[in-house]
Write a protein that holds these residues in place. Sequence first.
Motif, PDB file in Angstrom:
ATOM      1  N   GLN A 273       0.810  -1.215   0.000  1.00  0.00           N
ATOM      2  CA  GLN A 273       0.000   0.000   0.000  1.00  0.00           C
ATOM      3  C   GLN A 273       0.852   1.277   0.000  1.00  0.00           C
ATOM      4  N   PRO A 274       1.926   1.375   0.834  1.00  0.00           N
ATOM      5  CA  PRO A 274       2.736   2.606   0.775  1.00  0.00           C
ATOM      6  C   PRO A 274       3.349   2.857  -0.596  1.00  0.00           C
ATOM      7  N   LEU A 275       3.703   1.788  -1.321  1.00  0.00           N
ATOM      8  CA  LEU A 275       4.290   1.967  -2.646  1.00  0.00           C
ATOM      9  C   LEU A 275       3.257   2.499  -3.631  1.00  0.00           C
ATOM     10  N   VAL A 276       2.059   1.907  -3.602  1.00  0.00           N
ATOM     11  CA  VAL A 276       1.000   2.370  -4.494  1.00  0.00           C
ATOM     12  C   VAL A 276       0.536   3.770  -4.090  1.00  0.00           C
ATOM     13  N   GLU A 277       0.424   4.008  -2.786  1.00  0.00           N
ATOM     14  CA  GLU A 277       0.021   5.331  -2.298  1.00  0.00           C
ATOM     15  C   GLU A 277       1.034   6.395  -2.732  1.00  0.00           C
ATOM     16  N   ASN A 278       2.325   6.068  -2.643  1.00  0.00           N
ATOM     17  CA  ASN A 278       3.366   7.003  -3.057  1.00  0.00           C
ATOM     18  C   ASN A 278       3.237   7.342  -4.545  1.00  0.00           C
ATOM     19  N   ALA A 279       2.950   6.295  -5.357  1.00  0.00           N
ATOM     20  CA  ALA A 279       2.813   6.513  -6.800  1.00  0.00           C
ATOM     21  C   ALA A 279       1.602   7.376  -7.115  1.00  0.00           C
TER      22      ALA A 279
END
Length: 373
Positions: A273-279
């Motif tokens: 989730q943090p990776l997708v949220e960052n993107a």
Amino acid sequence: MKPRTTTTILLAATAFGLFEGLKGFVASRLRGQPLGWVDLLIQNMPWWYGWALLAPLVLWMGRRFPLIGDSRHRVHYAALHLVVATVAAAAHLALVGTIFFHSVRIQLPFSSPFALVIQWQANFLVVNMLTYGVILGAGYAVEYNRRYRESRIESARLAMEAAQAQQRMAEARLQALRMELNPHFLFNTLNAVSGLVRRGENDRAVTTLAHLGDLLRATLDRTAAPVVPLGEELAILQHYVDLEQVRLGDRLEVRIDVPEELDGALVPSLALQPLVENAIRHGIAPRAGPGRVTLVGWREGDRLTLEVRDTGRGLSPGRNGHGPSGVGLTNTRARLEHLYGSAAGLSLEAGHGGGAVARLWLPYRTVTMSENG
């Protein structure tokens, strides 16, 4: 109720009222029948200030009859909340409808405030009950965020007083990461739900709240294991993606290209989730046009690799990340190091055709392999 809470409620009500007034201002201009700001504020502000008046009751009900946690009376409490939501929604419509009838400066097709209130009850009662639920959910979210902050302070104090308990404290901090709640994301989601409710898209609003509830349960579950099957992680991620797509609409496209045979691979819970949220937050959201986020995964021998690619604005010059902080990526790197040491890692680099690529790699393990040692 604390003065700070009262101030927050009033500011939120004012912000929603001004936002609705702005929408009405633009809509009236587009229709060729412009309305003045005074008329628009008279039409919209009482609605939200009425809910500001009822919010303390809703928050008290949430604390006194909790729907989240180890409550053995959850079904009875849910029924009680349904009754109170109906009464509060009806009372709100009666109060605001009466004020609206006597204060609005346009011709109304009603002979009395009673006739207007009856019509509003038929049209907006369910909408108002959903608003009760949104306020209740916001109260729970704020309360869990407060508990999270208190737990961090307590963890730091214990770490200083008991150096010999470093390993135990490391495990506690890992569990505390599950309570990390992004207030901006939560506010944006609740604002999107409010917009759906005001537009009468009740089914979509209920579905959005269900996604938010599932995501909160997964995020705040302290008893969950530190690693979960990839299939379960992707299911949780889908709730977050669905919420962001409600907010961004056609501007956001998300593709998940992970083979089904990898569903049993163990990954750190809530690591994707943090990776997708960052993107989305730093790559897609700032752009005016549409963008795409793609999650791909593959196995190479004993190594599992997951990549999140976006077509956003790319990396800031001289920074190892989209934005200035990169808190989510920093926490993810710390969790990988705690769980796998040097055998896992996370990198962020510019994409070949623009945007950015976040790459996470870790040892390939499954539930069966872990049980066999």
